[in-house]
Motif scaffolding. Structure first.
Motif, PDB file in Angstrom:
ATOM      1  N   THR A  62       0.843  -1.196   0.000  1.00 51.91           N
ATOM      2  CA  THR A  62       0.000   0.000   0.000  1.00 51.91           C
ATOM      3  C   THR A  62       0.879   1.246   0.000  1.00 51.91           C
ATOM      4  O   THR A  62       1.669   1.450   0.915  1.00 51.91           O
ATOM      5  CB  THR A  62      -0.920   0.027   1.235  1.00 51.91           C
ATOM      6  OG1 THR A  62      -1.734  -1.151   1.233  1.00 51.91           O
ATOM      7  CG2 THR A  62      -1.810   1.260   1.205  1.00 51.91           C
ATOM      8  N   PRO A  63       0.765   2.102  -1.030  1.00 46.88           N
ATOM      9  CA  PRO A  63       1.614   3.303  -1.087  1.00 46.88           C
ATOM     10  C   PRO A  63       1.308   4.267   0.066  1.00 46.88           C
ATOM     11  O   PRO A  63       0.188   4.312   0.586  1.00 46.88           O
ATOM     12  CB  PRO A  63       1.224   3.939  -2.429  1.00 46.88           C
ATOM     13  CG  PRO A  63       0.590   2.840  -3.214  1.00 46.88           C
ATOM     14  CD  PRO A  63      -0.093   1.965  -2.220  1.00 46.88           C
ATOM     15  N   ASP A  64       2.311   5.033   0.424  1.00 46.97           N
ATOM     16  CA  ASP A  64       2.120   6.095   1.411  1.00 46.97           C
ATOM     17  C   ASP A  64       1.692   7.349   0.658  1.00 46.97           C
ATOM     18  O   ASP A  64       2.529   8.159   0.246  1.00 46.97           O
ATOM     19  CB  ASP A  64       3.422   6.329   2.186  1.00 46.97           C
ATOM     20  CG  ASP A  64       3.273   7.425   3.238  1.00 46.97           C
ATOM     21  OD1 ASP A  64       2.129   7.892   3.454  1.00 46.97           O
ATOM     22  OD2 ASP A  64       4.298   7.812   3.828  1.00 46.97           O
ATOM     23  N   TRP A  65       0.399   7.503   0.453  1.00 39.96           N
ATOM     24  CA  TRP A  65      -0.114   8.617  -0.346  1.00 39.96           C
ATOM     25  C   TRP A  65       0.211   9.967   0.280  1.00 39.96           C
ATOM     26  O   TRP A  65       0.317  10.972  -0.426  1.00 39.96           O
ATOM     27  CB  TRP A  65      -1.614   8.477  -0.537  1.00 39.96           C
ATOM     28  CG  TRP A  65      -2.022   7.236  -1.286  1.00 39.96           C
ATOM     29  CD1 TRP A  65      -2.719   6.171  -0.802  1.00 39.96           C
ATOM     30  CD2 TRP A  65      -1.728   6.924  -2.656  1.00 39.96           C
ATOM     31  NE1 TRP A  65      -2.881   5.219  -1.786  1.00 39.96           N
ATOM     32  CE2 TRP A  65      -2.292   5.656  -2.928  1.00 39.96           C
ATOM     33  CE3 TRP A  65      -1.053   7.597  -3.681  1.00 39.96           C
ATOM     34  CZ2 TRP A  65      -2.195   5.047  -4.180  1.00 39.96           C
ATOM     35  CZ3 TRP A  65      -0.954   6.987  -4.926  1.00 39.96           C
ATOM     36  CH2 TRP A  65      -1.521   5.730  -5.168  1.00 39.96           C
ATOM     37  N   ALA A 133       0.240  -0.819 -11.614  1.00 43.89           N
ATOM     38  CA  ALA A 133       0.652   0.025 -10.491  1.00 43.89           C
ATOM     39  C   ALA A 133      -0.565   0.535  -9.711  1.00 43.89           C
ATOM     40  O   ALA A 133      -1.693   0.527 -10.200  1.00 43.89           O
ATOM     41  CB  ALA A 133       1.459   1.216 -11.001  1.00 43.89           C
ATOM     42  N   GLN A 134      -0.319   0.951  -8.483  1.00 40.85           N
ATOM     43  CA  GLN A 134      -1.358   1.602  -7.683  1.00 40.85           C
ATOM     44  C   GLN A 134      -1.490   3.052  -8.147  1.00 40.85           C
ATOM     45  O   GLN A 134      -0.496   3.773  -8.242  1.00 40.85           O
ATOM     46  CB  GLN A 134      -0.998   1.557  -6.200  1.00 40.85           C
ATOM     47  CG  GLN A 134      -0.956   0.154  -5.612  1.00 40.85           C
ATOM     48  CD  GLN A 134      -2.316  -0.512  -5.642  1.00 40.85           C
ATOM     49  OE1 GLN A 134      -3.299   0.061  -5.177  1.00 40.85           O
ATOM     50  NE2 GLN A 134      -2.382  -1.715  -6.196  1.00 40.85           N
ATOM     51  N   ILE A 135      -2.718   3.461  -8.447  1.00 35.28           N
ATOM     52  CA  ILE A 135      -2.981   4.795  -8.972  1.00 35.28           C
ATOM     53  C   ILE A 135      -3.798   5.598  -7.958  1.00 35.28           C
ATOM     54  O   ILE A 135      -4.862   5.162  -7.527  1.00 35.28           O
ATOM     55  CB  ILE A 135      -3.772   4.734 -10.302  1.00 35.28           C
ATOM     56  CG1 ILE A 135      -3.085   3.789 -11.301  1.00 35.28           C
ATOM     57  CG2 ILE A 135      -3.954   6.123 -10.882  1.00 35.28           C
ATOM     58  CD1 ILE A 135      -1.723   4.223 -11.737  1.00 35.28           C
ATOM     59  N   GLY A 136      -3.298   6.765  -7.614  1.00 33.41           N
ATOM     60  CA  GLY A 136      -4.038   7.677  -6.744  1.00 33.41           C
ATOM     61  C   GLY A 136      -4.450   8.909  -7.521  1.00 33.41           C
ATOM     62  O   GLY A 136      -3.620   9.530  -8.188  1.00 33.41           O
ATOM     63  N   VAL A 137      -5.732   9.249  -7.475  1.00 39.57           N
ATOM     64  CA  VAL A 137      -6.229  10.440  -8.173  1.00 39.57           C
ATOM     65  C   VAL A 137      -6.524  11.507  -7.117  1.00 39.57           C
ATOM     66  O   VAL A 137      -7.371  11.310  -6.241  1.00 39.57           O
ATOM     67  CB  VAL A 137      -7.500  10.137  -8.989  1.00 39.57           C
ATOM     68  CG1 VAL A 137      -7.915  11.367  -9.786  1.00 39.57           C
ATOM     69  CG2 VAL A 137      -7.271   8.950  -9.915  1.00 39.57           C
ATOM     70  N   PHE A 207       2.211   4.728  -8.367  1.00 39.11           N
ATOM     71  CA  PHE A 207       3.212   4.073  -7.536  1.00 39.11           C
ATOM     72  C   PHE A 207       3.508   2.708  -8.114  1.00 39.11           C
ATOM     73  O   PHE A 207       2.680   1.812  -8.011  1.00 39.11           O
ATOM     74  CB  PHE A 207       2.691   3.915  -6.096  1.00 39.11           C
ATOM     75  CG  PHE A 207       3.129   4.973  -5.141  1.00 39.11           C
ATOM     76  CD1 PHE A 207       4.281   4.806  -4.384  1.00 39.11           C
ATOM     77  CD2 PHE A 207       2.395   6.124  -4.963  1.00 39.11           C
ATOM     78  CE1 PHE A 207       4.685   5.768  -3.473  1.00 39.11           C
ATOM     79  CE2 PHE A 207       2.788   7.099  -4.072  1.00 39.11           C
ATOM     80  CZ  PHE A 207       3.946   6.932  -3.327  1.00 39.11           C
ATOM     81  N   PRO A 208       4.641   2.508  -8.766  1.00 36.95           N
ATOM     82  CA  PRO A 208       4.945   1.192  -9.337  1.00 36.95           C
ATOM     83  C   PRO A 208       5.022   0.129  -8.255  1.00 36.95           C
ATOM     84  O   PRO A 208       5.428   0.387  -7.114  1.00 36.95           O
ATOM     85  CB  PRO A 208       6.317   1.402 -10.001  1.00 36.95           C
ATOM     86  CG  PRO A 208       6.444   2.871 -10.176  1.00 36.95           C
ATOM     87  CD  PRO A 208       5.712   3.492  -9.030  1.00 36.95           C
TER      88      PRO A 208
END
Length: 210
Positions: A62-65, A133-137, A207-208
């Motif tokens: 889980t990315p650190d947004w 990848a994890q994508i945050g909008v 985030f790859p």
């Protein structure tokens, strides 16, 4: 002839046999209980270990947004040729930023017709460089109006872009999340119209997978 004095054989009292049976039963119950406790301890340990491993796996993927720096250095992406798309980032993530005036009408949350062409360029880059990848909008606004209104508007705009990425861009819905910054992280001053315009934007952060 001498008489033999034969005494009848004495039998053990019945209560002695009963006592021995009770003692044997108590020993068996004690041993059985001890085996169950060992199994229970092992099961609990295994369960705790599995839960801990799962938690570590989720934390690792889980990315650190909150760590995203929207003032990161600009980078060159050969697949993004539209000057309306700003690309920035570092070795951890890449940010594609589109101005509000490109995507939406003033104070609106519905995508404009010509927004699709720009979003398609971003999707092409995502599929080439960050497949899976994890994508945050992220939706951002200027400081005009109330903080609550800006927070809601940022979320609505981010959601509109997310829905396009999934329905038109073919991005896996499980990999896309939305985040509203509202007016909280301006990239320019809100004291000028030019600065406020820069602050009204939507950023797509990739985030790859490691």
């Amino acid at each position: 002839m001498a008489e033999l004095d034969v005494q009848p054989k004495r039998s053990n009292p019945w209560w002695l046999w009963l006592l021995l049976a009770i003692v044997a039963l108590a020993i068996l119950m004690f041993l059985f209980k001890g085996c169950n406790n060992d199994n229970s301890t092992t099961s609990t340990t295994d369960s705790t270990s599995t839960t801990s491993d799962t938690t570590k796996t989720i934390a690792a993927t889980t990315p650190d947004w909150n760590s995203v720096d929207f003032n990161a250095a600009k980078v060159v992406d050969e697949d993004v040729t539209d000057p309306g798309i700003a690309v920035s980032g570092n070795d951890q993530y890449t940010i594609y930023t589109l101005g509000e005036n490109i995507l939406f009408d003033t104070d609106a949350n519905a995508l404009q017709g010509d927004a699709s062409a720009k979003l398609k360029q971003i999707v092409a880059s995502l599929n080439k460089r960050f497949k899976g990848a994890q994508i945050g909008v992220f939706g951002s606004t200027d400081s005009t109006g109330t903080a609550g209104h800006n927070k809601a508007l940022g979320a609505e705009r981010a959601d509109a872009v997310k829905n396009w990425l999934i329905s038109d861009g073919g991005i896996d819905a499980n990999n896309v999340t939305i985040h509203s910054l509202g007016e909280s992280k301006p990239v320019a001053t809100n004291a000028t119209e030019s600065g406020r315009e820069q602050n009204r934007n939507v950023s797509i952060v990739a985030f790859p997978n490691k």
